[in-house]
Design a protein around this motif. Sequence first.
Motif, PDB file in Angstrom:
ATOM      1  N   LEU A  99       0.842  -1.194   0.000  1.00 24.79           N
ATOM      2  CA  LEU A  99       0.000   0.000   0.000  1.00 24.79           C
ATOM      3  C   LEU A  99       0.879   1.246   0.000  1.00 24.79           C
ATOM      4  N   GLN A 100       0.552   2.169  -0.888  1.00 22.44           N
ATOM      5  CA  GLN A 100       1.153   3.499  -0.832  1.00 22.44           C
ATOM      6  C   GLN A 100       0.038   4.531  -0.803  1.00 22.44           C
ATOM      7  N   ARG A 101       0.181   5.510   0.073  1.00 19.33           N
ATOM      8  CA  ARG A 101      -0.772   6.609   0.156  1.00 19.33           C
ATOM      9  C   ARG A 101      -0.055   7.936  -0.050  1.00 19.33           C
ATOM     10  N   TYR A 102      -0.761   8.844  -0.706  1.00 25.80           N
ATOM     11  CA  TYR A 102      -0.218  10.159  -1.018  1.00 25.80           C
ATOM     12  C   TYR A 102      -1.235  11.238  -0.728  1.00 25.80           C
ATOM     13  N   GLN A 103      -0.733  12.428  -0.454  1.00 24.96           N
ATOM     14  CA  GLN A 103      -1.557  13.625  -0.379  1.00 24.96           C
ATOM     15  C   GLN A 103      -1.222  14.485  -1.592  1.00 24.96           C
ATOM     16  N   ILE A 104      -2.227  14.841  -2.353  1.00 25.48           N
ATOM     17  CA  ILE A 104      -2.032  15.637  -3.562  1.00 25.48           C
ATOM     18  C   ILE A 104      -2.616  17.021  -3.333  1.00 25.48           C
ATOM     19  N   LEU A 105      -1.828  18.055  -3.640  1.00 25.70           N
ATOM     20  CA  LEU A 105      -2.268  19.439  -3.480  1.00 25.70           C
ATOM     21  C   LEU A 105      -2.328  20.103  -4.853  1.00 25.70           C
ATOM     22  N   ILE A 106      -3.477  20.641  -5.177  1.00 19.14           N
ATOM     23  CA  ILE A 106      -3.678  21.336  -6.450  1.00 19.14           C
ATOM     24  C   ILE A 106      -3.969  22.799  -6.150  1.00 19.14           C
ATOM     25  N   LYS A 107      -3.131  23.676  -6.691  1.00 17.18           N
ATOM     26  CA  LYS A 107      -3.309  25.116  -6.468  1.00 17.18           C
ATOM     27  C   LYS A 107      -3.680  25.799  -7.770  1.00 17.18           C
ATOM     28  N   GLY A 108      -4.825  26.465  -7.737  1.00 17.06           N
ATOM     29  CA  GLY A 108      -5.252  27.285  -8.859  1.00 17.06           C
ATOM     30  C   GLY A 108      -5.368  28.721  -8.401  1.00 17.06           C
ATOM     31  N   ALA A 109      -6.438  29.397  -8.831  1.00 14.45           N
ATOM     32  CA  ALA A 109      -6.660  30.781  -8.422  1.00 14.45           C
ATOM     33  C   ALA A 109      -8.151  30.976  -8.149  1.00 14.45           C
ATOM     34  N   PRO A 110      -8.521  31.297  -6.899  1.00 15.52           N
ATOM     35  CA  PRO A 110      -9.931  31.558  -6.625  1.00 15.52           C
ATOM     36  C   PRO A 110     -10.361  32.861  -7.294  1.00 15.52           C
ATOM     37  N   ASN A 111     -11.542  32.844  -7.872  1.00 14.36           N
ATOM     38  CA  ASN A 111     -12.016  34.049  -8.544  1.00 14.36           C
ATOM     39  C   ASN A 111     -13.530  33.982  -8.648  1.00 14.36           C
TER      40      ASN A 111
END
Length: 413
Positions: A213-225
Amino acid sequence: MTVQLLPVVNRDRLYQSLMDLAEIGKLPADGVRRLAFSPEDIKARQLVWRWMAAAGLSVRSDAAGNIIGTLPGKQNAPALATGSHIDTVPKAGKYDGTLGVLAGIEVARTLKESGLQLQHPFEVIVFTDEEDSMIGSKAIAGTAALDPDQYARKNQPSIQSRLRKVGGDWQQLATARCSRQHICAFVELHVEQGQVLETAGKSIGVVEGVVGLQRYQILIKGAPNHAGTTPMELRQDALVAAAHLVLAVESLAKTRPGRQVATVGSLTVWPNATNVIPGEVQASLDVRDLSKAEIVGLVDALKAEMIQIAEATQTEITITPVLDVDPSPAAPVIQQTITQVCDRLGFSHMPLPSRAGHDAQAMGRFTDMGMIFVPSEGGISHSEIEYTSPEQCAQGATVLLQTLLELDRVYPC
């Protein structure tokens, strides 16, 4: 190879034991709640201890709170062992873990009644806290973390005090460790916790191993508008990027060769407002397979797709590892023995991986390990309505008995 066909285990007695133990921690809807270290867990452990002693086992507990019952062998040799756990999730059924423990006791009863003594010692183990820390089996395997802070739980006493409740001793935890010189093989009987056997119409699952088992945390950064004033072509929508990522995970898991599974099970969206374009998304990733190489290959392929998704959506995507657990393969000799026993007994069977963690996973880190699965009706587990019939429980226990008898001849003393 010849398998001596002995009287099968006592189906009614085994099933009655399951029902009797289920009375401890019984819930109104007929489920069971026996959280590790709770008064219900302690009461159940005391009952199982008495049952072990009545079956002729010499019973003790180790520094991790594991209960270990032993029948002496004819030879001074490493033990053949079985077992599982009796602690539960908050709303559990009657079979998960418990079947493996009570089947082990039923094997001891059958040996005693048949006047049989194995060449090897025979051990039945009740592992401590399988549903959370797995400290019992990990302590035996020598893989338990020795930092007590890693076992800290909200609104719970320290691990030191929790262990004391079940006869353990944190300061002596290292003394629970075993090696191949003590246990030469471990076989665990368990309900499948899935629907593969039922769908295939098979009675017994011959487990190939417990997946990694491998677990990851993925962070996606865009722009709030502003959702109304921002043209589509000017958006940096983190949730749109997350949607592409989820589909990429599904596609890779389905199209790559192998039997891997991959899941995005959690999404946290910020600012999570109806009229605001999502500016940030946190996502979880869970990847499992019997092959570590396949897990790594899928994650590497996803990373390549993440670059393309980030470019297409004008977002920034980072992935951070959270957990990495190696697969624990079942020993080929134990798989072969289970298969041959099923053939002799006339039980249909099939190979399959275990995609859930078990105490056997830790045991496989230092000795030969195998698992026997019996069907779960509807594939339901960790639920008050999980069900495995008395006949299916007895079939699994009989396969366990016959497998241990054959392994007693296979493994040198």
